[in-house]
Design a protein around this motif. Structure first.
Motif, mmCIF file in Angstrom:
data_model
loop_
_atom_site.group_PDB
_atom_site.id
_atom_site.type_symbol
_atom_site.label_atom_id
_atom_site.label_comp_id
_atom_site.label_asym_id
_atom_site.label_seq_id
_atom_site.Cartn_x
_atom_site.Cartn_y
_atom_site.Cartn_z
ATOM 1 N N GLY A 243 -26.371 73.170 17.804
ATOM 2 C CA GLY A 243 -26.802 74.101 18.839
ATOM 3 C C GLY A 243 -25.707 75.069 19.260
ATOM 4 O O GLY A 243 -25.998 76.159 19.773
ATOM 5 N N ASN B 233 -23.007 64.621 14.442
ATOM 6 C CA ASN B 233 -22.180 65.467 15.302
ATOM 7 C C ASN B 233 -20.690 65.443 14.970
ATOM 8 O O ASN B 233 -19.971 66.374 15.322
ATOM 9 N N THR C 197 -37.219 67.744 22.160
ATOM 10 C CA THR C 197 -37.291 68.995 22.894
ATOM 11 C C THR C 197 -37.452 70.137 21.877
ATOM 12 O O THR C 197 -37.639 69.901 20.686
ATOM 13 N N ASP D 224 -33.142 66.141 19.622
ATOM 14 C CA ASP D 224 -32.925 67.326 18.793
ATOM 15 C C ASP D 224 -34.170 67.597 17.947
ATOM 16 O O ASP D 224 -34.743 66.680 17.361
ATOM 17 N N SER E 37 -25.791 59.353 15.645
ATOM 18 C CA SER E 37 -25.363 60.508 16.437
ATOM 19 C C SER E 37 -23.981 60.984 16.009
ATOM 20 O O SER E 37 -23.718 62.183 15.897
ATOM 21 N N LEU F 159 -28.814 63.625 21.148
ATOM 22 C CA LEU F 159 -29.222 63.980 19.785
ATOM 23 C C LEU F 159 -30.639 63.534 19.454
ATOM 24 O O LEU F 159 -31.344 64.210 18.704
ATOM 25 N N SER G 276 -35.317 72.554 20.943
ATOM 26 C CA SER G 276 -34.105 73.218 20.455
ATOM 27 C C SER G 276 -33.159 72.204 19.825
ATOM 28 O O SER G 276 -33.426 71.008 19.799
ATOM 29 N N ASN G 277 -32.035 72.714 19.330
ATOM 30 C CA ASN G 277 -31.001 71.856 18.756
ATOM 31 C C ASN G 277 -30.086 71.356 19.868
ATOM 32 O O ASN G 277 -29.349 72.135 20.467
ATOM 33 N N THR G 278 -30.133 70.068 20.127
ATOM 34 C CA THR G 278 -29.310 69.492 21.191
ATOM 35 C C THR G 278 -27.994 68.938 20.659
ATOM 36 O O THR G 278 -27.118 68.573 21.446
ATOM 37 N N GLY H 40 -23.626 70.051 25.954
ATOM 38 C CA GLY H 40 -25.007 69.837 25.552
ATOM 39 C C GLY H 40 -25.824 69.282 26.702
ATOM 40 O O GLY H 40 -25.333 68.488 27.507
ATOM 41 N N ALA H 41 -27.084 69.681 26.783
ATOM 42 C CA ALA H 41 -27.932 69.259 27.902
ATOM 43 C C ALA H 41 -28.707 67.985 27.593
ATOM 44 O O ALA H 41 -29.088 67.248 28.501
ATOM 45 N N ASN H 42 -28.983 67.712 26.331
ATOM 46 C CA ASN H 42 -29.763 66.539 25.951
ATOM 47 C C ASN H 42 -29.084 65.806 24.801
ATOM 48 O O ASN H 42 -28.269 66.370 24.086
#
Length: 218
Positions: A41, A116, A33, A23, A112, A20, A35-37, A16-18
């Motif tokens: 995602g 997740n 952001t 998200d 988080s 939660l 998108s779904n982080t 993942g780039a970012n």
């Protein structure tokens, strides 16, 4: 391609780039952001079915940071926050923009994990805390006079939240040369175990420096 490799029994690592909290669905909207982080995602961005997801490794710093606007209950705007920023090199690689820094927020970390479903934690930048006499951890919020241990859905509530901290003693030692958990100072070990107990997820890796080799595997 991914489905072909899965069918062939190959293992796929998705990073993942970012975090939660950015998200678009589960973050602090509108400070997110596009998108779904989170773990979702993997499905929405790559088309991988949920049944194919195996281990979920949560990567978390030993303190909390945030880029840009939005609520940040454990943020430190004093010299302590600046020390975290400077020692941790918390500046944007491209822009040089300083990141906002604060003590570890277990309320955010538990949220988080709830979304997740982490199977293990990679705790990074533990060495940044080497020079602190004491280390505080946010364990709950007070909102409208009531203690809240779960992350609030209402951003207005989050903006007005005050933080309840637990204070732990610092270890005041350089841990960058440690390569096993037993080599860490006892107070440092206690900090890691405190996080494990509060989260209910084992810490399997600990970052003790910026180098690739400066990592402890438990």
């Amino acid at each position: 391609f991914l489905h072909k490799e899965l069918a062939a029994g190959k293992r796929i690592l998705v990073e993942g780039a970012n975090a939660l909290m950015l998200d678009i669905d589960f973050g602090t909207y509108p400070y997110v952001t596009s998108s779904n982080t989170g773990i979702g995602g993997v499905c929405t961005g790559l088309g991988i079915p949920p049944s194919k997801i195996g281990n979920v490794i949560g990567v978390a710093k030993a303190y909390t940071t945030r880029v840009g606007g939005g609520p940040f209950p454990s943020e430190l705007t004093d010299a302590v926050g600046q020390k975290l920023r400077d020692v941790g090199a918390e500046y944007g690689v491209t822009t040089g923009r300083p990141r906002r820094c604060g003590w570890l927020d277990m309320v955010v970390l538990r949220y988080s994990n709830m979304v997740n479903g982490y199977t293990s934690i990679n705790l990074t930048k533990l060495d940044v805390l080497d020079a602190f006499d004491e280390i505080r951890v946010a364990v709950s919020y007070a909102i409208n006079g009531k203690e809240v241990t779960s992350f609030p859905a209402d951003l207005d509530d989050l903006e007005t939240a005050t933080v309840k901290y637990v204070t732990l003693p610092g270890w005041k030692e350089n841990i960058s040369k440690c390569r096993s958990f037993d080599e860490l100072p006892e107070k440092c070990q206690a900090y890691v175990r405190f996080i494990e107990r509060g989260l209910g997820v084992p810490v399997k890796w600990i970052g003790v420096g910026a180098g690739r080799e400066e990592m402890i595997s438990l």
